[in-house]
Design a protein around this motif. Structure first.
Motif, PDB file in Angstrom:
ATOM      1  N   ALA A   8      -3.409  -7.700   2.661  1.00  0.00           N
ATOM      2  CA  ALA A   8      -3.814  -8.046   4.027  1.00  0.00           C
ATOM      3  C   ALA A   8      -4.947  -9.056   3.916  1.00  0.00           C
ATOM      4  O   ALA A   8      -5.781  -8.962   3.008  1.00  0.00           O
ATOM      5  CB  ALA A   8      -4.273  -6.814   4.804  1.00  0.00           C
ATOM      6  N   LEU A  26      -5.534  -3.400  10.603  1.00  0.00           N
ATOM      7  CA  LEU A  26      -5.674  -2.310   9.622  1.00  0.00           C
ATOM      8  C   LEU A  26      -6.318  -1.077  10.247  1.00  0.00           C
ATOM      9  O   LEU A  26      -5.941   0.047   9.936  1.00  0.00           O
ATOM     10  CB  LEU A  26      -6.497  -2.776   8.415  1.00  0.00           C
ATOM     11  CG  LEU A  26      -5.803  -3.723   7.458  1.00  0.00           C
ATOM     12  CD1 LEU A  26      -6.799  -4.254   6.427  1.00  0.00           C
ATOM     13  CD2 LEU A  26      -4.640  -3.038   6.767  1.00  0.00           C
ATOM     14  N   GLU A  43      -1.046   1.527   8.345  1.00  0.00           N
ATOM     15  CA  GLU A  43      -1.189   1.282   6.914  1.00  0.00           C
ATOM     16  C   GLU A  43      -2.529   1.696   6.326  1.00  0.00           C
ATOM     17  O   GLU A  43      -2.697   1.666   5.114  1.00  0.00           O
ATOM     18  CB  GLU A  43      -0.925  -0.190   6.597  1.00  0.00           C
ATOM     19  CG  GLU A  43       0.525  -0.560   6.734  1.00  0.00           C
ATOM     20  CD  GLU A  43       0.828  -1.912   6.148  1.00  0.00           C
ATOM     21  OE1 GLU A  43       1.748  -1.995   5.323  1.00  0.00           O
ATOM     22  OE2 GLU A  43       0.123  -2.876   6.503  1.00  0.00           O
ATOM     23  N   SER A  44      -3.463   2.109   7.146  1.00  0.00           N
ATOM     24  CA  SER A  44      -4.764   2.498   6.596  1.00  0.00           C
ATOM     25  C   SER A  44      -4.640   3.665   5.615  1.00  0.00           C
ATOM     26  O   SER A  44      -5.439   3.803   4.704  1.00  0.00           O
ATOM     27  CB  SER A  44      -5.748   2.832   7.714  1.00  0.00           C
ATOM     28  OG  SER A  44      -5.301   3.945   8.451  1.00  0.00           O
ATOM     29  N   LEU A  93      -4.279   2.487   1.876  1.00  0.00           N
ATOM     30  CA  LEU A  93      -5.376   1.781   1.214  1.00  0.00           C
ATOM     31  C   LEU A  93      -5.770   2.461  -0.090  1.00  0.00           C
ATOM     32  O   LEU A  93      -5.835   3.693  -0.161  1.00  0.00           O
ATOM     33  CB  LEU A  93      -6.601   1.745   2.124  1.00  0.00           C
ATOM     34  CG  LEU A  93      -6.625   0.655   3.168  1.00  0.00           C
ATOM     35  CD1 LEU A  93      -7.653   0.977   4.220  1.00  0.00           C
ATOM     36  CD2 LEU A  93      -6.909  -0.683   2.535  1.00  0.00           C
ATOM     37  N   LEU A 129      -3.555  -2.633  -0.364  1.00  0.00           N
ATOM     38  CA  LEU A 129      -2.580  -1.777   0.304  1.00  0.00           C
ATOM     39  C   LEU A 129      -1.476  -1.428  -0.678  1.00  0.00           C
ATOM     40  O   LEU A 129      -0.894  -2.315  -1.298  1.00  0.00           O
ATOM     41  CB  LEU A 129      -1.955  -2.499   1.501  1.00  0.00           C
ATOM     42  CG  LEU A 129      -2.817  -2.631   2.737  1.00  0.00           C
ATOM     43  CD1 LEU A 129      -2.142  -3.542   3.753  1.00  0.00           C
ATOM     44  CD2 LEU A 129      -3.105  -1.273   3.341  1.00  0.00           C
TER      45      LEU A 129
END
Length: 186
Positions: free
Chosen positions: A14, A131, A136-137, A140, A151
């Motif tokens: 990202a 984010l 998608e957090s 991480l 990611l």
């Protein structure tokens, strides 16, 4: 000192993470390198992100951040790193989220699009906001070799390094070297 942005420098997955990773060896005061200390490096980063960045299709053509906005951009970078690093380490820090949201808002309030492309600071703010708000957090991670944020988009969430070709190989080579030194000679 001349520096070239390569594909490896965009392994975060990202734009916001790639920007946060522009500080090399962040937690080693003697060897720490801030790639954005040189304003020309920020401009070069924007150009390279158009080639290598994971979100290059999301924001259109990235252009350099205007000089008067660079301090806010660096503030966004630092807030991004602090918040997402704490998130990975499962620290509940609402103050860091508030700082990140404030840094994002500062950038987005100053937005004036001249139609030539998306400024790097604006795209980074939008990436960080995506984010924070997106699913998608939970993917991480922090690379155990270089401590960069990335990611893990692998199907089973088993990715270990930010970049297998660089950090993975270095880790495996160190492991092999240690084993070969420990093995008794015939």
């Amino acid at each position: 000192m001349s520096f070239t942005w390569t594909a490896h420098r965009f392994s975060g997955g990202a734009l916001a993470l790639d920007v946060a990773n522009s500080v090399v060896l962040r937690f080693d005061p003697q060897r720490r390198i801030d790639r954005f200390e040189d304003p020309e490096a920020i401009d070069g980063f924007a150009a390279a992100a158009n080639l290598y960045g994971a979100e290059r299709d999301r924001f259109g053509t990235l252009i350099a951040t205007r000089p008067e906005r660079r301090d806010a951009f660096i503030g966004l970078r630092e807030a991004t790193d602090r918040h997402f690093r704490a998130l990975v380490q499962t620290e509940d820090r609402p103050d860091l989220l508030a700082d990140l949201l404030d840094a994002i808002a500062t950038i987005l309030r100053q937005t004036a699009n001249d139609g030539k492309g998306t400024p790097l600071d604006v795209a980074t703010a939008r990436s960080a906001l995506g984010l924070v708000a997106g699913p998608e957090s939970g993917r991480l991670k922090i690379c155990p070799n270089c401590a960069w944020l990335f990611l893990d988009r692998s199907r089973n969430r088993s990715r270990t390094w930010c970049d297998m070709a660089v950090c993975g190989n270095r880790t495996k080579a160190r492991r092999h070297y240690r084993r070969s030194r420990e093995e008794p000679k015939p």
